[in-house]
Each structure stands twice: as C-alpha cells, then as structure tokens.
Design a protein around this motif. Structure first.
Motif, PDB file in Angstrom:
ATOM      1  N   GLU A  51       0.841  -1.197   0.000  1.00  0.00           N
ATOM      2  CA  GLU A  51       0.000   0.000   0.000  1.00  0.00           C
ATOM      3  C   GLU A  51       0.879   1.250   0.000  1.00  0.00           C
ATOM      4  O   GLU A  51       1.992   1.219   0.514  1.00  0.00           O
ATOM      5  CB  GLU A  51      -0.882   0.016   1.240  1.00  0.00           C
ATOM      6  N   ALA A  55      -1.769   5.921   2.629  1.00  0.00           N
ATOM      7  CA  ALA A  55      -2.880   5.131   3.180  1.00  0.00           C
ATOM      8  C   ALA A  55      -2.531   4.593   4.573  1.00  0.00           C
ATOM      9  O   ALA A  55      -3.367   4.567   5.478  1.00  0.00           O
ATOM     10  CB  ALA A  55      -3.184   3.976   2.226  1.00  0.00           C
ATOM     11  N   LYS A  58      -2.516   7.510   7.149  1.00  0.00           N
ATOM     12  CA  LYS A  58      -3.866   7.971   7.527  1.00  0.00           C
ATOM     13  C   LYS A  58      -4.411   7.156   8.709  1.00  0.00           C
ATOM     14  O   LYS A  58      -5.064   7.686   9.598  1.00  0.00           O
ATOM     15  CB  LYS A  58      -4.782   7.819   6.300  1.00  0.00           C
ATOM     16  N   ASP A  59      -4.089   5.871   8.728  1.00  0.00           N
ATOM     17  CA  ASP A  59      -4.607   4.998   9.780  1.00  0.00           C
ATOM     18  C   ASP A  59      -3.924   5.229  11.131  1.00  0.00           C
ATOM     19  O   ASP A  59      -4.418   4.776  12.158  1.00  0.00           O
ATOM     20  CB  ASP A  59      -4.426   3.530   9.366  1.00  0.00           C
TER      21      ASP A  59
END
Ligand code: PLP
Length: 510
Positions: A51, A55, A58-59
């Motif tokens: 990924e 991404a 962001k988590d």
C-alpha cells in the motif's frame, strides 16, 4: 518505499511528532477505547499488494492514536513515568537505521564500547562507588538491560551460580575429587532445593517473578509503616534466623531504593550489619544483595540525594539497577545494570557455541555483552543515553530531577493545607505522594474510608485530564500521585489540586 518517499514521509513524521508533543495536553491521558476495538477496524489478513504510505499514515491518527494512553501527557501521574526526549528519539532513529544484534564486540565494536563508556559516565554521575566502574578495582561494570525485571533475574542467576560455586565442592578437586558427575549434579540439585531468595512485602513483583522463573524458593519479609516501609536490620536478622531454623539457605536479597508503592528506601547500613552477622562479607555463601533503584535511582544525579540515601554503602553489595527510561529522559528501554565483579555474570552466563567464536573474543581482548545478559542479540541502546547525557549535561538532568521533585513537595504541601479533606499516607518521596481522604465521620470503618477514597480516585480518573494509580497498604486503599513527567508544569499540579479538592468535597458531602 524508495529513498525519496522515505525522505518525505520521515520529514512529515518528525513534524507530526513535534506537534504531538506541543499539543499533548489537549488529549485525554488514558485511552477510552473498548477492548477489541482494533480488530474491528483492521482487515482479517495482511494485504497482498503493498500500500502507499499515505494510506498507512492515515490509519495512524484514525486507528492507532485512539488506542494510545499518553505517558508523556502533563497529567500523567500514574505508576512511574516512561521518559522521552528529543535527543533520545534521535538515538532511537539512528539505532533503527544501524540495526545490529551486537552480542559480540566484533558485531559492531562501537555498540559495545560506547555502552561501556556511557555506563561508566552514568555510574560516576549517580555517585556509585568505583567498584561498579569497568575501570574499577574489582573488575565491575555496567550493561544495558531491557527492564529492571530482566536485571533482577540476571542478578539472581549470577547469585545462584556464585553461591553454588562457593558452597558445593567443585568436581574434580578437593572434597569433590572423588565425586562422579552424577553425584556432583545430585549435590547441586539438593543444594538448590534449600536455597531461598529474599525480598520484602514492598519489593517490586519482578523479584518474585525471577524466583518463579528460576524455580527457587522465595520469602517476602514484612515491612512496617513505623519503619517508613523500609527493610531494617532487625527485620532482616529475624528472617535470616527463621530461614536457618527451617534449614533454608538465603542466597539473594532484593533491596530497594524507591519502592513502587511509596518510594521507601531500605536501610542499607542495617542490611549489611544483619548480613555480616549471618555470613561475613566476602566469605563463601554470603548473600548477594541486588539494589533495585528502577525509578528513584535517577534522582542520584543530584549530590544531595546521593548524600541522603548514603549511596556509597552499595559498595558492600553486589549489583545495582536503575531505569533511565523512567525518570531520566531516555526512551524505553534503558535499564542500567551494574555489577561489582563482571566475572560473576560471565561465569554464570557464558555458553559457547562454535558459530559465535571469533579472534577478538577468543583472545579475551574484548567485552561480549551476550555473556552479561539472558538474550543473545541486543540493540544499540547506548546511543540514546549518550545523546541525552551530552544534550542535557549532568546539570540539565539535575535540573529536571529537582524541578519535578519540587512539584511533588508543592503538591504534598497543598494536601497538608487541606487536612480537612486529605491525609498523607506517605511522602512526598522522590516526587511520589500517597494519600487518602479523611474520615467522613468519626468512627468511620476502614471499609467506609476505602470506599470513599476509591470514589475520589475513580471520579478524578474519569475526568480524562489526569491519570492516578492506587495502592493498598495494610488494608488501606490509597492514591498515588507522581509528578515526574517532563512535560508537567506547576500549572498542571495546580489543576490537579483544584480537581482533587472539588471532587473530595463532593464525595465527603455524599
Ligand atoms: N522495580 C521497581 C521499584 C519498579 O517500580 C518497577 C516498575 O515500576 C520495576 C522494578 C519493574 O520495572 P521494569 O518494567 O523495567 O521491569
């Protein structure tokens, strides 16, 4: 992730970490997520395709941060702190980049040599006697362990080995000359079954755990409020006599400088006097004394604390451990473990395996720290210690300790000013104050008083703005408040006092 992507991500991460520290006070101290929250937010399996960092990043805020309890929050007054500082973070970054498993000197000579040097610096800064220096008269020295629990286990292993060597005639010479290997093994096993490790009822549970792991007997000597919760000469002498009467052989004592519950300090002079009456110091079968100064040992950077604790007396003992990662601005993990004679460790823990042989080790020219610890591999942990010692200097560390201890005194002073609401059970000692609510009415039972103090404790913690922990002393429920976090300022202590007063009044009003 290529180098350019790493550069951008790393720069952004550093900025984010700085913002995190700058705005930390606006978060709740303790995470409020429900158990199992994370599984619901994450897929069941690892992704098949890689990924993009965006991404993943962001988590971090969305999924991980809600489950973080902030140990560097200014309202963190629980347990003992877990330190952090910018120079230490830089040390961690380099350590990760240079990733090593430096168990032998040759695996990265700088990792071993820096550790020896900085631990000598630290020993001198803490006022430890010269016998704990690598350059000292008794071939002592320090080694970084992962935790104080690992240190007490390592000390106990070495103590058991030393005791057995001194009390069971060695195979092949003297009294052991005519003994077969099986008979020798039997003698050792019989001896082990009589050996007992001693501690007190306020010693950290890691000592009992070490005895559990080693499968040896363990006795906790009761310490009393009237002795300031310290182990005394009389208490130890009585325990030694009881062991002798039961045919048990004490080989190890865990003494404490700064117990977890109340930060009491065992009576070092009394301990050495009681032990000298049992087996003279240096004689075969003497009791190994390990001083656990996991948290309060940090305060020894101040000469006035070296004097008040009479730290020079640890010269009579065998090992000493303190966690820089609790109160001395170094990130977890940095438990600094010192022994008076490093051969006690290497004799107990050297196990050769052909794959680890090399010229430097075989020639006996170097220190191989794998022989001073339980695991084989080790990280480059001395780097962050080096960075912190150099960035703050001894004066900066003294300033940090004095500032946080003063907040503890001010906090305890404020409680004393409201003796209509609070009763101090212990302290302030090393920035820890232990207290409870006064009795609501004359003749209130222990149970009623415990219930009320627990109500105060739970309501304060429910505010989310600070986190306190509790203890129980002789059946009395009490609240612990520590003022040793780097980000805590006097204004936060004022807020803590105001909150405590308001809630205490509410609880006492019923
Ligand atoms: N010893 C004392 C006095 C402690 O207070 C603690 C933890 O707070 C420990 C040992 C255990 O520390 P570690 O987590 O490094 O094993």
């Amino acid at each position: 992730m290529d180098a350019q992507e790493f550069r951008e991500a790393a720069n952004a991460t550093i900025d984010e970490i700085i913002t995190y520290f700058d705005t930390l006070g606006s978060r709740n101290v303790v995470s409020t997520v429900e158990p199992g929250y994370l599984r619901k937010l994450l897929p069941d399996e690892a992704p098949q395709e890689g990924e993009p960092w965006a991404a993943i990043h962001k988590d971090m805020e969305a999924k991980i941060m809600p489950g973080i309890t902030h140990w560097n929050h200014p309202g963190f007054h629980a347990f003992f702190p877990c330190a952090s500082s910018y120079p230490s973070l830089l040390g961690e970054l380099y350590s990760a980049a240079l990733t090593t498993a430096a168990f032998n000197w040759i695996c990265s000579p700088a990792v071993t040599e820096l550790e020896t040097v900085v631990l000598d610096w630290l020993a001198k800064t803490l006022g430890l006697p010269a016998c704990y220096l690598s350059t000292g008269p008794t071939r002592g020295g320090g080694v970084i362990q992962g935790s104080a629990s690992e240190a007490v286990l390592t000390a106990m292993v070495a103590a058991r080995d030393k005791y057995l060597r001194e009390t069971v005639p060695p195979l092949g010479s003297g009294e052991g000359a005519s003994v077969t290997e099986e008979e020798y093994e039997e003698r050792v096993m019989v001896k082990k079954s009589r050996m007992v490790a001693l501690a007190t009822t306020l010693t950290h549970s890691s000592a009992k755990k070490a005895a559990l792991i080693l499968g040896c007997r363990f006795r906790a000597i009761r310490v009393r409020e009237e002795d300031g919760y310290a182990l005394t000469r009389e208490g130890l002498a009585a325990a030694l006599a009881e062991c002798r009467a039961q045919g048990l052989e004490p080989f190890f004592l865990a003494a404490t400088l700064g117990t977890t519950d109340v930060c009491s300090v065992d009576d070092f002079e009394g301990i050495s006097a009681a032990l000298a009456d049992h087996v003279p110091p240096g004689a075969p079968g003497e009791v190994w004394v390990h001083v656990d100064a996991a948290y309060a040992g940090a305060a020894l950077v101040c000469p006035e604390v070296q004097e008040s604790t009479r730290i020079g007396l640890v010269e009579r003992f065998h090992s000493f451990d303190m966690n820089m990662h609790k109160w001395l601005l170094v990130n977890f993990d940095a438990s600094c473990f010192f022994v008076r004679n490093r051969e006690w460790l290497t004799q107990a823990l050297s196990v050769n395996q052909a794959v680890y042989g090399n010229k430097a080790s075989d020639g006996g020219l170097v220190t191989d720290y794998r022989e001073w610890q339980i695991p084989l591999g080790r990280r480059f942990r001395s780097l962050k210690i080096w960075f912190v010692l150099r960035s703050y200097g001894v004066k900066g560390l003294q300033e940090h300790i004095r500032r946080t201890m003063k907040m503890g005194e001010d906090f305890a002073g404020a409680l004393k000013d409201r003796s209509d609401l609070f009763e101090i059970v212990s302290g302030p000692s090393f920035a820890l104050t232990v207290f409870r609510l006064v009795a609501k009415s004359e003749g209130a039972s222990l149970e009623e008083r415990n219930t009320q103090t627990r109500a105060l404790y739970e309501k304060v913690n429910a505010s989310g703005k600070m986190w306190l922990t509790s203890t129980e002393l002789d059946g009395r429920f009490a609240i612990r408040l520590v003022t040793a976090v780097r980000t805590t300022e006097p204004e936060h202590i004022q807020t803590a006092i105001k909150t405590l007063v308001e809630i205490a009044e509410e609880v006492l009003r019923g």
